[in-house]
Scaffold this active site. Sequence first.
Site, PDB file in Angstrom:
ATOM      1  N   GLY A 174       0.831  -1.209   0.000  1.00  0.00           N
ATOM      2  CA  GLY A 174       0.000   0.000   0.000  1.00  0.00           C
ATOM      3  C   GLY A 174       0.861   1.253   0.000  1.00  0.00           C
ATOM      4  O   GLY A 174       1.860   1.320   0.708  1.00  0.00           O
ATOM      5  N   ALA A 187      15.593  10.719  -0.535  1.00  0.00           N
ATOM      6  CA  ALA A 187      16.754  10.645   0.363  1.00  0.00           C
ATOM      7  C   ALA A 187      17.660   9.469  -0.018  1.00  0.00           C
ATOM      8  O   ALA A 187      18.889   9.589   0.037  1.00  0.00           O
ATOM      9  CB  ALA A 187      16.270  10.502   1.806  1.00  0.00           C
ATOM     10  N   VAL A 188      17.065   8.357  -0.412  1.00  0.00           N
ATOM     11  CA  VAL A 188      17.876   7.199  -0.824  1.00  0.00           C
ATOM     12  C   VAL A 188      18.708   7.568  -2.055  1.00  0.00           C
ATOM     13  O   VAL A 188      19.928   7.341  -2.098  1.00  0.00           O
ATOM     14  CB  VAL A 188      16.968   5.976  -1.143  1.00  0.00           C
ATOM     15  N   VAL A 189      18.038   8.164  -3.047  1.00  0.00           N
ATOM     16  CA  VAL A 189      18.733   8.490  -4.307  1.00  0.00           C
ATOM     17  C   VAL A 189      19.857   9.503  -4.045  1.00  0.00           C
ATOM     18  O   VAL A 189      21.000   9.315  -4.477  1.00  0.00           O
ATOM     19  CB  VAL A 189      17.730   9.029  -5.359  1.00  0.00           C
ATOM     20  N   ARG A 246       1.211  -4.998  -5.643  1.00  0.00           N
ATOM     21  CA  ARG A 246       1.271  -6.244  -4.880  1.00  0.00           C
ATOM     22  C   ARG A 246       1.648  -7.315  -5.894  1.00  0.00           C
ATOM     23  O   ARG A 246       1.163  -7.312  -7.021  1.00  0.00           O
ATOM     24  CB  ARG A 246      -0.074  -6.527  -4.218  1.00  0.00           C
ATOM     25  N   ASP A 289       4.871  -4.824   6.391  1.00  0.00           N
ATOM     26  CA  ASP A 289       5.324  -6.154   6.817  1.00  0.00           C
ATOM     27  C   ASP A 289       5.528  -7.138   5.669  1.00  0.00           C
ATOM     28  O   ASP A 289       6.504  -7.885   5.631  1.00  0.00           O
ATOM     29  CB  ASP A 289       4.273  -6.775   7.756  1.00  0.00           C
ATOM     30  N   GLY A 290       4.553  -7.163   4.743  1.00  0.00           N
ATOM     31  CA  GLY A 290       4.628  -8.086   3.607  1.00  0.00           C
ATOM     32  C   GLY A 290       5.882  -7.815   2.791  1.00  0.00           C
ATOM     33  O   GLY A 290       6.639  -8.739   2.442  1.00  0.00           O
ATOM     34  N   THR A 304       3.687   2.933   5.713  1.00  0.00           N
ATOM     35  CA  THR A 304       2.292   2.496   5.765  1.00  0.00           C
ATOM     36  C   THR A 304       1.496   3.460   6.641  1.00  0.00           C
ATOM     37  O   THR A 304       1.962   3.845   7.709  1.00  0.00           O
ATOM     38  CB  THR A 304       2.149   1.057   6.307  1.00  0.00           C
ATOM     39  N   ASP A 329      -1.079   2.910   8.327  1.00  0.00           N
ATOM     40  CA  ASP A 329      -1.739   2.294   9.496  1.00  0.00           C
ATOM     41  C   ASP A 329      -0.891   2.290  10.769  1.00  0.00           C
ATOM     42  O   ASP A 329      -1.402   1.964  11.834  1.00  0.00           O
ATOM     43  CB  ASP A 329      -2.116   0.836   9.183  1.00  0.00           C
ATOM     44  N   ASP A 387       1.174   0.111  11.643  1.00  0.00           N
ATOM     45  CA  ASP A 387       1.045  -1.238  12.203  1.00  0.00           C
ATOM     46  C   ASP A 387       2.325  -2.075  12.062  1.00  0.00           C
ATOM     47  O   ASP A 387       2.267  -3.275  11.834  1.00  0.00           O
ATOM     48  CB  ASP A 387      -0.143  -1.974  11.553  1.00  0.00           C
ATOM     49  N   MET A 419      -9.353   3.797   7.918  1.00  0.00           N
ATOM     50  CA  MET A 419      -8.482   2.655   7.627  1.00  0.00           C
ATOM     51  C   MET A 419      -7.835   2.108   8.893  1.00  0.00           C
ATOM     52  O   MET A 419      -7.669   2.830   9.874  1.00  0.00           O
ATOM     53  CB  MET A 419      -7.434   3.025   6.599  1.00  0.00           C
ATOM     54  N   GLY A 420      -7.452   0.865   8.841  1.00  0.00           N
ATOM     55  CA  GLY A 420      -6.833   0.182   9.981  1.00  0.00           C
ATOM     56  C   GLY A 420      -7.501  -1.164  10.177  1.00  0.00           C
ATOM     57  O   GLY A 420      -8.481  -1.287  10.897  1.00  0.00           O
ATOM     58  N   HIS A 469     -25.446  16.187  18.608  1.00  0.00           N
ATOM     59  CA  HIS A 469     -24.839  15.562  17.420  1.00  0.00           C
ATOM     60  C   HIS A 469     -23.620  14.751  17.840  1.00  0.00           C
ATOM     61  O   HIS A 469     -22.979  15.047  18.860  1.00  0.00           O
ATOM     62  CB  HIS A 469     -24.483  16.615  16.370  1.00  0.00           C
ATOM     63  N   ARG A 525      -5.222   7.801   1.877  1.00  0.00           N
ATOM     64  CA  ARG A 525      -3.865   7.477   1.428  1.00  0.00           C
ATOM     65  C   ARG A 525      -3.190   8.631   0.692  1.00  0.00           C
ATOM     66  O   ARG A 525      -1.980   8.623   0.511  1.00  0.00           O
ATOM     67  CB  ARG A 525      -3.907   6.302   0.447  1.00  0.00           C
TER      68      ARG A 525
END
Length: 324
Positions: free
Chosen positions: A11, A22-24, A72, A103-104, A125, A127, A129, A169-170, A216, A257
Site C-alpha cells: 500500500g 533521500a535514498v537516491v 502487490r 510487513d509483507g 504504511t 496504518d 502497524d 483505515m486500519g 450531534h 492514502r
Amino acid sequence: MKTIAVLTSGGDAPGMNAAIRAVVRTGCQNGMRVLGIRRGFNGLMNGDMYEMNLRSVSDIINRGGTILYSARSPEFKTDEGLNRALRVCKENSIDGIVIIGGDGSFRGARDLSLKGVPCIGIPGTIDNDIACCDYTIGYDTAMNTVMEMVDRIRDTTESHDRCSVVEVMGRRAGYIALNAGIAVGATSILIPEVEFDIDKDVIETMQKTQRTDKKHFIVMVAEGVSEKIGGVERLTKYIEEKTGVESRATILGHVQRGGSPSLRDRLVGSQMGNYAVHILMEGKGNRVVAMQKEQIMDFDIYEALNMTKSIDLGLYKTALEISI
Ligand code: ADP
C-alpha cells in the site's frame, strides 16, 4: 556497494517520495549508481528499472503517492518469482536494495537478503502497524486527512442534529481511529485492539450525552471493527433505531492514502532513506529501519517481524473520559 536500487511495495503512503529522494541523493552523494525499480517486486522480477540521479527526485518531496509506483506481487512469493528477481539483480549488478513498504514487503526483503542480496526495509504504511516502530511513514498525513474530513462531516452533522458513523483505515490496528477520533471529539471510538459492546460503548454513551444536551455525535470505527460487525451501515441503522437520532455512515476509504505529506512524514521519510543507505554502506543487510522514542535505529528483519506492539490504552481511557 557500487549499485543500489530502491522500490516501493504494498500500500502506498504519503512520504514515500521523501524516502525515495533521500535514498537516491544519499546514494549519489556517496558515489553510487542508484536504480529506481518500478511497481515493487513486479518491477524487480521484470527488470523494469531506470538509473536515477540527483535531479530525477527533484520536486517530489511535497507529492503524495510514490513516483516509483507500487504494486502487490503474489508471483514474487513463489520460488520461481524469487529466482527471477535474483537473476535480475545479478544482471544489473545490484549490490543492495532499499524496500519501502509494510510487513509483507519486509518478508520479501528478508527472502532476497537470505539469498545474498542485502536489503533494508523502510516502514511506509499509513496504518502505523509495524511492531518495531513507534512511527511509520504516512501515518501523520493520514491522521490529519481524517481529521480534516471529519471536521467537514461534523459541520453538516451539527446542522442536522445527526450522528455520523465514520469508518477509517486500519484493519489490524486502531491507531488512526483512536488518535483522529480524539482529535475530532468522537463520542465513541471502536478499534480492533479493545473489546467493545455496542450497546454499552456506543448506545449508552450517546444516551448519557443526550441527557446532558448533546445533539450531534461522531462515532469513529476502525476498518477491522467494521468488518467484524457487518459494516458501518448496519451499525448506523442500529444507532438510529436505538437512540432515535438520525444517523449517516461515511466510509472515508482511499482519500486517506493521498495528499501532500505532512512535515513529519517528509522529515521521517528523509531521515529513514538517508539512514538506510548508510547502513547498506556499512555492509549491513536484512535490516528494517525503525523509529523508537524519536530515534532512528535498525533491527534484524526476522526479529522485527516477530515483535509485537500494543496500542496506548492510556490514550483510549483518555478518550473515554472526555468523550461525554
Ligand atoms: P505491505 O508491504 O504493505 O504489508 P503486502 O502484504 O501486500 O503489503 O506485501 C507487498 C508485497 O510483498 C507482496 O505483494 C509480495 O510480493 C511481497 N510479500 C508479501 N508477503 C510475502 C512473503 N511472505 N514472502 C515473500 N514476499 C512477500
